[in-house]
Design an enzyme around this catalytic site. Sequence first.
Site, short mmCIF file in Angstrom:
data_model
loop_
_atom_site.label_atom_id
_atom_site.label_comp_id
_atom_site.label_asym_id
_atom_site.label_seq_id
_atom_site.Cartn_x
_atom_site.Cartn_y
_atom_site.Cartn_z
N HIS A 162 55.50 -5.39 40.84
CA HIS A 162 55.00 -4.29 41.68
C HIS A 162 54.00 -4.77 42.71
CE1 HIS A 162 56.65 -0.80 39.35
NE2 HIS A 162 56.85 -1.79 38.51
N ASP A 370 48.59 -5.03 49.72
CA ASP A 370 49.02 -4.08 48.68
C ASP A 370 50.53 -4.23 48.50
OD1 ASP A 370 48.97 -1.94 46.87
OD2 ASP A 370 47.62 -0.77 48.13
P1 ADP Z 1 47.79 0.89 42.65
O1 ADP Z 1 49.13 0.66 42.03
O2 ADP Z 1 47.15 -0.36 43.17
O3 ADP Z 1 46.84 1.65 41.77
P2 ADP Z 1 49.09 2.90 44.42
O4 ADP Z 1 48.60 3.56 45.66
O5 ADP Z 1 50.44 2.29 44.55
O6 ADP Z 1 47.99 1.81 43.98
O7 ADP Z 1 49.16 3.92 43.24
C1 ADP Z 1 48.06 4.67 42.87
C2 ADP Z 1 48.54 5.88 42.05
O8 ADP Z 1 47.41 6.37 41.32
C3 ADP Z 1 49.06 7.00 42.89
O9 ADP Z 1 50.17 7.59 42.27
C4 ADP Z 1 47.89 7.98 42.94
O10 ADP Z 1 48.27 9.33 43.04
C5 ADP Z 1 47.21 7.73 41.62
N1 ADP Z 1 45.76 7.98 41.74
C6 ADP Z 1 44.89 7.36 42.56
N2 ADP Z 1 43.65 7.86 42.44
C7 ADP Z 1 43.74 8.83 41.52
C8 ADP Z 1 42.79 9.74 40.95
N3 ADP Z 1 41.51 9.77 41.31
N4 ADP Z 1 43.27 10.61 40.03
C9 ADP Z 1 44.55 10.58 39.65
N5 ADP Z 1 45.48 9.77 40.14
C10 ADP Z 1 45.09 8.90 41.07
O1 F6P Z 2 50.12 -1.73 40.81
C1 F6P Z 2 49.47 -2.66 40.04
C2 F6P Z 2 48.86 -2.09 38.77
O2 F6P Z 2 48.45 -3.10 37.89
C3 F6P Z 2 49.84 -1.20 38.04
O3 F6P Z 2 50.62 -1.91 37.13
C4 F6P Z 2 48.92 -0.22 37.39
O4 F6P Z 2 49.55 1.01 37.25
C5 F6P Z 2 47.75 -0.11 38.36
O5 F6P Z 2 47.73 -1.31 39.07
C6 F6P Z 2 46.45 0.22 37.63
O6 F6P Z 2 45.90 -0.91 37.02
P1 F6P Z 2 45.40 -1.01 35.51
O7 F6P Z 2 46.57 -0.90 34.62
O8 F6P Z 2 44.75 -2.36 35.45
O9 F6P Z 2 44.43 0.10 35.29
#
Ligand code: ADP
Ligand code: F6P
Length: 472
Positions: A162, A370
């Site tokens: 991912h 990202d």
């Molecule tokens: P990462 O995988 O690095 O966390 P992404 O943008 O791909 O970044 O995914 C983040 C996910 O987490 C999204 O589905 C978003 O809606 C969710 N998310 C981010 N911040 C919050 C929050 N404060 N509360 C609930 N869900 C959240």
């Molecule tokens: O997108 C990368 C990732 O490690 C996902 O596998 C995971 O959902 C997200 O970041 C949040 O990270 P963590 O599992 O370390 O809280």
Amino acid sequence: MRQSSLVVVANRLPIDDSVAPDGACEWRRSPGGLVSALHPLLRQTPATWVGWAGGTGPAPSLADVDGVRMHTVPLTAEDVRDHYEGFANATLWPLYHDAVEQPVYHRRWWEAYQRVNRRFAEAAADAAEPGAVVWVQDYHLQLVPGLLRELRPDLRIGFFLHVPFPPPELFMQLPRRAELLRGMLGADLIGFQRAQAAHNFAQLVAHVLDVPADDRRIALDGREVRIGAFPVSIDTTEMAALATRPDVVARAARLRRDLGDPTHVILSVDRMDYTKGIEQRLKAYSELIADGHVKVRDTVLVQVAVPSRERVAQYQVLRDRVEREVGRINGEFGRVGEPAIHYLTQPFDRAELAALYRMADIMAVTPLRDGMNLVAKEYVAARVDDTGALLLSEFAGSAAELPEAFLVNPHDLDGLKLTLMDALQADPADLTGRMRAMRAHLSRHDIHAWARSYLAALDSSGSLLTRVTTPG
Ligand code: ADP
Ligand code: F6P
């Protein structure tokens, strides 16, 4: 033990250890892209999810969730420290994100990575029925495909990364680089977010393992391993439906009123992570206020930054720096009842997130690197009336799919300020054209299309595919 025809193996279960003591559980999405991406898919088929429940000590026994078996892998405090916080999130994570923070190498962490990967592979081998499809996820578990193939050669094994896969000059830093590549090559199909990542991987395999490799196929030990790009997406229909719900629309209007009915609301939603470019964004915003281009009364920034990996040193440093900067900006430019930045660190449910997206005129997504960034896609999906502007870093995987966004280089502070002003001052007809194009793209390239294309490539018989990718 019940076995399944589809087994997902991921570091985390889609629920955490705060499940109610009476055992009642629901899909509680920990903030993060992986859970958001797989949640809609797994509701559609009897499947097992192998993962860690988030705590330490013996694995809790959990009830099925929406028909999906939860197979918990226990981690000790030492495993969490050395595997999750260490090798996964202080070695691989920074290395794979352009080394924007210095990757740390410890031999003890590598020992833990091997140990924990073996435990996940054994759990997956137990949970899979003969000939099952096993889909291993992400950088925490790169050795699992190889270990699982040794245990269960009858399985179809997929691996999906991912996060970005780095260019050879960075990956070559890894002391145990050959083992990591070999681990991934245990899969029949290795999926990446971008074609560039598949290319980086092929180059490394050829160079480090001296195995012939192109950007689509690698021949190894009498097998063929296929590689390719499968950009992950979101449940576009679900987000659009949420954003249309009367209570969500009312909530969005209420939020806007609570903000003092400003002319413009800028929103950012991130995990608190140094890859997300939060500091660059805050700096650009504060300079725009200081320069007089943005007036605090007219324009409000809502920054949601949910804490993440809180015991890892670089994350603690980042949080301190972000909070100090938010405090400085509010102290310097805010007034009583009128802060320049509304700063929230709470996790929100999907409806609240949809309301935030609907409320915001501009969504600022500025990561330094990202893999994809699902937040950007969620914002677009929520803009059901084709309004709003997406400010998007060119270093997010999603930028390749959303060229109609206001694309920025977050390292270029002046460029970031200018593009933010362009978005603030854009002609509504221009915004509508851009948003419509982005929404059209996401309606075709949603989570179902992602799963369909990946599983079609992995599961040549196609029997699983028909069950899991028909939207329910
Ligand atoms: P990462 O995988 O690095 O966390 P992404 O943008 O791909 O970044 O995914 C983040 C996910 O987490 C999204 O589905 C978003 O809606 C969710 N998310 C981010 N911040 C919050 C929050 N404060 N509360 C609930 N869900 C959240
Ligand atoms: O997108 C990368 C990732 O490690 C996902 O596998 C995971 O959902 C997200 O970041 C949040 O990270 P963590 O599992 O370390 O809280």
